[in-house]
Every structure is written in structure tokens, then in C-alpha cells.
Design a protein around this motif. Structure first.
Motif, PDB file in Angstrom:
ATOM      1  N   LEU A 637      51.752   0.595 126.167  1.00  0.00           N
ATOM      2  CA  LEU A 637      52.347  -0.642 126.685  1.00  0.00           C
ATOM      3  C   LEU A 637      51.478  -1.840 126.341  1.00  0.00           C
ATOM      4  O   LEU A 637      51.987  -2.886 125.900  1.00  0.00           O
ATOM      5  N   GLU A 638      50.183  -1.705 126.527  1.00  0.00           N
ATOM      6  CA  GLU A 638      49.272  -2.806 126.212  1.00  0.00           C
ATOM      7  C   GLU A 638      49.307  -3.147 124.725  1.00  0.00           C
ATOM      8  O   GLU A 638      49.366  -4.327 124.341  1.00  0.00           O
ATOM      9  N   SER A 641      52.608  -4.835 123.783  1.00  0.00           N
ATOM     10  CA  SER A 641      52.640  -6.212 124.285  1.00  0.00           C
ATOM     11  C   SER A 641      51.857  -7.132 123.363  1.00  0.00           C
ATOM     12  O   SER A 641      52.290  -8.257 123.079  1.00  0.00           O
ATOM     13  N   GLU A 642      50.711  -6.677 122.894  1.00  0.00           N
ATOM     14  CA  GLU A 642      49.914  -7.481 121.973  1.00  0.00           C
ATOM     15  C   GLU A 642      50.646  -7.697 120.650  1.00  0.00           C
ATOM     16  O   GLU A 642      50.540  -8.762 120.043  1.00  0.00           O
ATOM     17  N   GLY A 644      53.887  -7.800 120.322  1.00  0.00           N
ATOM     18  CA  GLY A 644      55.136  -8.535 120.527  1.00  0.00           C
ATOM     19  C   GLY A 644      56.375  -7.697 120.319  1.00  0.00           C
ATOM     20  O   GLY A 644      57.457  -8.228 120.057  1.00  0.00           O
ATOM     21  N   SER A 645      56.271  -6.370 120.441  1.00  0.00           N
ATOM     22  CA  SER A 645      57.411  -5.475 120.219  1.00  0.00           C
ATOM     23  C   SER A 645      58.132  -5.218 121.539  1.00  0.00           C
ATOM     24  O   SER A 645      57.631  -4.492 122.403  1.00  0.00           O
ATOM     25  N   SER A 646      59.314  -5.784 121.705  1.00  0.00           N
ATOM     26  CA  SER A 646      60.065  -5.604 122.951  1.00  0.00           C
ATOM     27  C   SER A 646      60.568  -4.167 123.088  1.00  0.00           C
ATOM     28  O   SER A 646      60.549  -3.593 124.189  1.00  0.00           O
ATOM     29  N   ARG A 649      57.679  -2.016 124.238  1.00  0.00           N
ATOM     30  CA  ARG A 649      57.371  -2.239 125.657  1.00  0.00           C
ATOM     31  C   ARG A 649      58.382  -1.503 126.539  1.00  0.00           C
ATOM     32  O   ARG A 649      58.012  -0.888 127.539  1.00  0.00           O
ATOM     33  N   SER A 675      62.390  -3.210 134.961  1.00  0.00           N
ATOM     34  CA  SER A 675      61.656  -4.016 133.972  1.00  0.00           C
ATOM     35  C   SER A 675      62.078  -3.632 132.556  1.00  0.00           C
ATOM     36  O   SER A 675      62.256  -4.500 131.691  1.00  0.00           O
ATOM     37  N   ILE A 679      64.100  -5.977 129.549  1.00  0.00           N
ATOM     38  CA  ILE A 679      63.677  -6.137 128.156  1.00  0.00           C
ATOM     39  C   ILE A 679      64.785  -5.678 127.213  1.00  0.00           C
ATOM     40  O   ILE A 679      65.118  -6.347 126.233  1.00  0.00           O
TER      41      ILE A 679
END
Length: 702
Positions: A637-638, A641-642, A644-646, A649, A675, A679
Motif C-alpha cells: 500500500l505504501e 501510494s508513492e 500514484g497507482s490507484s 492501492r 476505502s 478508489i
């Protein structure tokens, strides 16, 4: 995405895909909370007169209705429809807190009219829908757009429409929304559907003089009121012609208005034999402004009409004209001062009006030899290819040794500070890049066409645009075949096969990949041949034929190992693990994924390392290793997120939700699933349906 396997694996998501057969009824989306409402209106123009038209627009807006309001502003070319609509949009924008959307439709322009499918894609992304979740088909996009806008208060401005068919899919569904449409013609079928029309006529004499007074000052105008009145009539009281003439006079504060009248009269005398009516006023004003330009500025004005898209920056301009970026900025500034160009966001420019671009194109056809035009096009296309290649290297650094050999090489290369800048540039230039592929093919620059199509892969991998991607790659394939490059042909067949598979067009994908496979065999490209077999395995997985997918992927893994290709072995192992997870073989999946992780160590591919973590999280959860699952999913997940892949995530969040549900933490599971749904957004996707089912199951427990 080249690494997408399929989206029907329980517990694992490679990415999200919207297909026509997967949309059942309404589709509900959640806007990402951190994304601000779109505010796309260009800067507010200075508006002279038009009080009556503004009052009419306001009256129509305030009329009682329970349907979305559509207002059509019509009038002849150059009469100021765009300025009126934009000025009024700024006046009322505060009443539409969910956003303001804007699109130039190019209905009457030298560039091709913009398709509603393309505009819908841009609008949906602006409204917070991840690119990979936007359907490719026009009807599906329109349905999704109606669902997204059902309860929103939006202002939509559609400038320069050609037909009602171009406009209809872009109308929001909410009764609290309003759409402004400008067109030279009355769009009868739009009016039949309830749109109201406002006709904009040319200025009267007093309004025309007010425009000149606003640009030149009262003192200068009153020095020769008679000449000013003659100038107004020579410009046919058209705001566009008056604005161009005023810009010419403003640049020469000592020039008497009488001299402008004389010059414009002579221009019109020469044009009368060729044009009639409003065209005389417009063309004569443009000709006069053009002839006042310095030679290097006039040359750039002509050259800019060759740019395939409608917006351009200093870097592209410099390449086109063969000048430095500093010089390009200076020349662009002079054309803006002459009211021939308009500066817009992000340091870009566009022609002040479609008629101005048409005027520039007519001039380059008559004043510049074909060799000079082709040389300029060659410089521009080479710059697009070189810059796209730089962006590609930032985003996918493991792809090395790719042919990117268009000539001439740009004198000043454009590079990027990192992947985020590279992706932003590719997305902002997407329309120009796609048009450049087509232009290169049309002009016989086949190597440039297919290489540019190939270089755009990084854009499509991260952002989707599936329908556009297929069109670009079909052109790239035609170009590769035209230049007789069999290696390039096989490469583009591979690309096209993956793109068709992403749209769910499996039979077509198999046909293209089969052609590629035969070419690789003929060329003796063993590793490429294995890669195509792996892609055929992805198609089998997408169809749900797990036995065929396992057979293809197992054979690919063995062949890659024999060839010593570590990264490709890792990707095939991940694909195989996904199929094993779908069959409930979690322990076997863990073994394959750990092998993939080991092979990816030291490889510059952060995206696939993050995917391994997420897959391992799902696999460990299935095997009952809850602590390991939690650690892997949080790591994935981290990382996603870095990057930018939805989609990445959402996959990690779903895994964390599933893990929480397995261990009795139902409130946490519900939060994780919700959540992930926010997304994913797309109610018709398999991933959305699966997570929604998980939430329904949780409700039954409570």
C-alpha cells in the motif's frame, strides 16, 4: 497495463477494467476527498456591451424547470460567442460548487472536431474518476458521466460545437447543473430536446467604438472620431476583427487612426474579389496585422498552423521553428501582443480563434515552399519523439535499447526531474502526441510514427485511455508495415494485442498476438516469442480459462529461465500465482511469489516489486499467515501510494480488509473495503462487485 492479468481473481486485483457486459444498471462513483472540484474555465475576458444578451441568459437560467438547463449561444464567426459565454460563466460560477468543466470542441476549425468520447474521458478524470476505471466505449462513458453528475451542481461550457450529436453525451444529468454551448449554427435537434437559444449579433456602432476606446483610450479615439467610425464599419462591427485592428493600433501609439483606415481599405479592396461579407473584414484585419509583424515573428505565425494539436508551449515551438527556447518565448509574446495568440495555463498558447489558425495555414501554403514546411514538421516530430523517449525512460527505466532514432535530433532536449514530471508531461501532451503519430504516418515518416506510438506505452500503462491507445497503436502498426520493418511490426502487434485484451476484445487480441508470434519465430527472436506466449496466457486468464493460462505461463517460465531472463521470469511467476490463488492454491502461490521477489531484487522496477508485496499479502492471508499478510499488504500500500497507482492501492486495501475480516475485526474490514470502493469507484467492475459483496456479507453478521 502490460502486467495486467485479469480482474476476476478472488482476493487479487491486477487492475480495473470496465467492459460493456459488466455494467448492470446504474453506476455509482465516489469522488476522492482530497481532489478539489474542477475549475477549468479559461481566464475571464474583457467584455464590451452585451448587457442585453447577459440579461437574456440570466432570465433563461432563472426560469422554473426541473430539468438540466442547456443554453445555446449562436451567431456568425467572429461575433464574440466565446467571449460572451465565458464572461457569463465567470459571473455565475459561484453557484456551482461541484465544479466548472470546459471543452473546446473545434467544430469549425482546421483541426479535427473533438469527439465526445474524448471529452467525456477528460471530464470524468476531472471529476475524480481514476483513468483506468473509465470505459473506452462512448455509450458507457456517457452513462458513467450521467451517474457521476446526477446529484452535482456543475457548470459546463462547450465552445464551438459542430452538431447536437457532439454535444448530447456531454450534458450533465443533474437538474441543478447548467450547460452553455456555442455554435455558429442553430442545433435544431438540441433545441428539440429542450435547449434554449440566444442569438448574438454583431456590435452596433456605439459598442464597436466602446471596444476601440477600451483598447486605445478616449483621447486617441476622439482625435479622429470620423476615422474611428469608418474603421468600425470596415471591421463590419465584428468583435474579432475590431480586436485585431485595435491590437495593431495599440502597438503603434503614434499611428493616426486615419492611416489604419487607409491601410485596411486597401487590404479589403484586394480581398473583395476573393471573399465576401464578414470574411472580408476578418481577413483584411488579420492580413494587416500579419504584415506588421517582423519577418521572424511572421514566419513563426505561419509555422504554428502546422502543429497537430491546438495547444503548444515554448519547447515545441522552438523545435518547430529551429530556434532557441528563449527566442521562441519572445516570438510567442509578440504574437500574443498582436492578439493573434492567447496565452493559457502552464505557459502554453493557442490561436486566438480558429479563424486565426486558418489564416495562418493559408499563408504558409502560399508563402513557404514545401521543403521548408516538411523540414519544420520533421523538427517538431523529432522533438516529440525525443521528449517522449525521455519521459519513457523516467517512468520505465528497465526498458533499454529501444529504437528512437528520428532525425534531426533536437538542439535542446527536454528532460524531467522525475517520474511524476514525466507522466504529467505525457498526459498534458497526449492529444498532440496522438495527432503527431497520425501526422508522421500521413507524411511518410513511418519510423517516427511507430517509434512514437511505442514510446507512448508508458502513458497508456499508467493512465489508461484504452480506445485512444488502440487507435495510436493501429496507426503505429500500419507505419511499421509501410516501412517494411518486420521487427517493428511484431512489436506493434504485441502492443495492440495487449490493448485489445484490456478492452475485453479477446478474439481480436488472440489474432494480433498470433501474427506477432509467427513473425518472432521467423525472425529467430526466441525471447520475444516467449513473451508473446505469455501474453496469450494473459488472454486465456482474462477469459477465465485457467487450465490454458497455467499451461502457457508454466511454459513461459521454463523458457525464460532457460534464456536467463530474470525480470520476465518474475512477471510470469506473478501471473501464474494469480491463477493459483484463484484456484485456492495459496501455499503454491506463496512459493512462486517469493521466487519472483528474489528475481526482482536489483531490478529498477518499483511498480512490480510493489505488486509482489500485494500478491504475497493475499497469498499469506489465504494460507493463514496473518502477520506476514499484514506486513506485506502495508508495504505494498505504501509503495503504490508513492507511485500514484490507484488500482494498486485498492488491491492492497481490499487485502487488508479481507485480512481484518478473517481475524474478526469487522469494523476495520468495513472501513478498508469502503476505502477501496472509493478508489475503484466503478460499480460495474468485477472488483467493485466483489468488494460490495464483502460489505453486504459483513452487514449480515451485524
Amino acid at each position: 497495463m502490460s502486467e495486467i492479468l485479469y480482474n476476476d481473481v478472488t482476493g487479487v486485483i491486477y487492475g480495473s477494467l470496465v467492459q460493456a457486459r459488466d455494467i448492470f444498471g446504474g453506476v455509482h462513483l465516489h469522488e476522492v476527498a482530497s481532489l478539489p472540484p474542477p475549475s477549468q474555465l479559461p481566464p475571464r475576458p474583457r467584455l464590451v456591451d452585451r448587457e442585453a444578451a447577459l440579461a437574456e441568459l440570466q432570465s433563461l437560467r432563472e426560469a422554473p424547470t426541473d430539468a438540466p438547463i442547456t443554453l445555446l449561444i449562436t451567431g456568425s464567426a467572429g461575433v464574440g460567442k466565446s467571449a460572451l459565454s465565458l464572461a457569463w460563466a465567470h459571473m455565475i460560477r459561484r453557484h456551482f460548487p461541484d465544479g466548472q468543466l470546459y471543452a473546446e470542441l473545434h467544430g469549425y476549425s482546421d483541426v479535427a472536431p473533438v469527439s465526445p468520447r474524448e471529452v467525456l474521458g477528460d471530464f470524468l478524470r476531472a471529476l475524480g474518476i481514476p483513468a483506468e476505471l473509465i470505459p473506452g466505449d462512448l455509450a458507457q462513458r456517457a452513462a458513467l458521466y450521467r451517474t457521476v453528475t446526477q446529484d452535482q451542481r456543475l457548470l459546463v461550457l462547450l465552445d464551438d460545437a459542430m452538431s447536437a450529436a457532439q454535444v448530447q453525451p456531454l450534458l450533465p444529468a443533474s437538474p441543478a447543473s447548467i450547460t452553455l454551448v456555442t455554435s455558429r449554427h442553430r442545433l435544431a435537434s438540441l433545441l428539440m430536446r429542450g435547449a434554449r437559444s440566444v442569438y448574438v449579433d454583431r456590435f452596433d456602432a456605439e459598442a464597436s467604438l466602446a471596444l476601440l476606446r477600451d483598447a486605445l483610450g478616449s483621447e486617441r479615439l476622439e482625435q479622429d472620431r470620423e476615422a474611428a467610425s469608418e474603421l468600425v464599419e470596415l471591421c463590419m462591427r465584428l468583435p474579432l476583427a475590431l480586436s485585431v485592428a485595435a491590437a495593431r493600433l495599440a502597438a503603434r501609439p503614434s499611428w493616426p487612426l486615419r492611416e489604419m483606415v487607409t491601410a485596411l481599405t486597401e487590404e479589403q479592396r484586394a480581398l473583395t474579389a476573393l471573399t465576401i461579407g464578414d470574411d472580408v473584414a476578418l481577413h483584411s484585419a488579420l492580413d494587416l496585422s500579419y504584415r506588421a509583424l517582423r519577418p521572424d515573428t511572421a514566419r513563426l505565425y505561419r509555422l504554428l498552423s502546422l502543429i497537430p494539436g491546438d495547444r503548444f508551449g515554448a519547447d515545441a515551438t522552438a523545435a518547430l521553428a529551429g530556434v532557441s527556447r528563449m527566442e521562441a518565448r519572445r516570438l510567442l509574446g509578440e504574437l500574443t501582443d498582436a492578439n493573434l495568440l492567447t496565452d493559457i495555463e502552464d505557459g502554453r498558447y493557442r490561436f486566438h480563434h480558429a479563424l486565426v489558425r486558418s489564416h495562418a495555414y493559408q499563408l504558409i501554403e502560399t508563402e513557404d515552399p514545401g521543403e521548408a514546411r516538411e523540414a519544420a514538421v520533421g523538427r517538431l516530430l523529432a522533438w516529440y519523439l525525443a521528449t517522449a523517449a525521455c519521459a519513457e525512460r523516467r517512468l520505465r527505466p528497465h526498458r533499454t535499447g529501444l529504437p528512437r532514432d528520428a532525425e534531426p535530433r533536437p538542439a535542446e532536449l527536454t528532460d524531467f526531474g522525475g517520474p511524476e514530471d514525466a507522466l504529467q508531461w505525457l498526459e498534458s501532451e497526449r492529444a498532440n502526441l496522438s495527432a503527431a503519430v497520425e501526422m508522421a504516418h500521413d507524411r511518410g515518416r513511418e519510423a517516427t510514427a511507430w517509434q512514437l506510438a511505442d514510446a507512448m506505452w508508458a502513458l497508456f500503462l499508467f493512465m489508461g485511455h484504452h480506445m485512444e491507445r488502440v487507435a495510436v497503436e493501429e496507426t503505429g502498426l500500419a507505419a511499421a508495415r509501410s516501412c517494411g520493418d518486420r521487427y517493428a511490426e511484431a512489436k506493434m502487434l504485441n502492443r495492440l494485442g495487449l490493448s485489445l485484451n484490456a478492452l475485453g476484445r479477446h478474439d481480436e487480441a488472440v489474432a494480433r498476438l498470433g501474427e506477432a508470434l509467427e513473425l518472432w519465430r521467423q525472425l529467430g527472436e526466441r525471447e520475444r516469442e516467449v513473451g508473446t506466449r505469455r501474453r496469450l496466457g494473459l488472454v486465456s486468464a482474462g477469459r477465465g480459462d485457467h487450465d490454458a493460462a497455467i499451461a502457457e505461463l508454466t511454459a513461459a517460465i521454463a523458457a525464460y529461465r532457460e534464456l536467463g531472463s530474470g525480470r520476465n521470469t518474475a512477471l510470469a511467476l506473478m501471473d501464474l500465482a494469480g491463477v493459483l490463488l484463484a484456484r485456492g492454491q495459496a501455499f503454491d502461490a506463496v512459493v512462486h511469489l517469493e521466487q519472483a521477489r528474489a528475481l526482482l531484487r536489483g531490478v529498477d522496477d518499483a511498480y512490480n516489486r510493489a505488486r509482489v508485496s500485494i500478491f504475497l499479502g493475499h497469498a499469506h492471508a489465504g494460507a493463514g499467515n496473518h502477520d506476514e499478510a499484514d506486513r506485506e499488504l502495508r508495504t505494498g500500500l505504501e509503495a503504490m501510494s508513492e507511485l500514484g497507482s490507484s488500482a494498486g492501492r485498492a488491491a492492497a486495501l481490499e487485502g487488508l480488509g479481507e485480512l481484518a475480516e478473517r481475524t474478526g475485526r469487522r469494523d476495520e474490514a468495513r472501513q478498508r473495503y469502503e476505502s477501496a470502493l472509493e478508489i475503484l469507484g466503478e460499480e460495474g467492475s468485477v472488483g467493485y462487485i466483489r468488494i460490495r459483496a464483502r460489505l453486504e456479507r459483513l452487514k449480515n453478521y451485524s
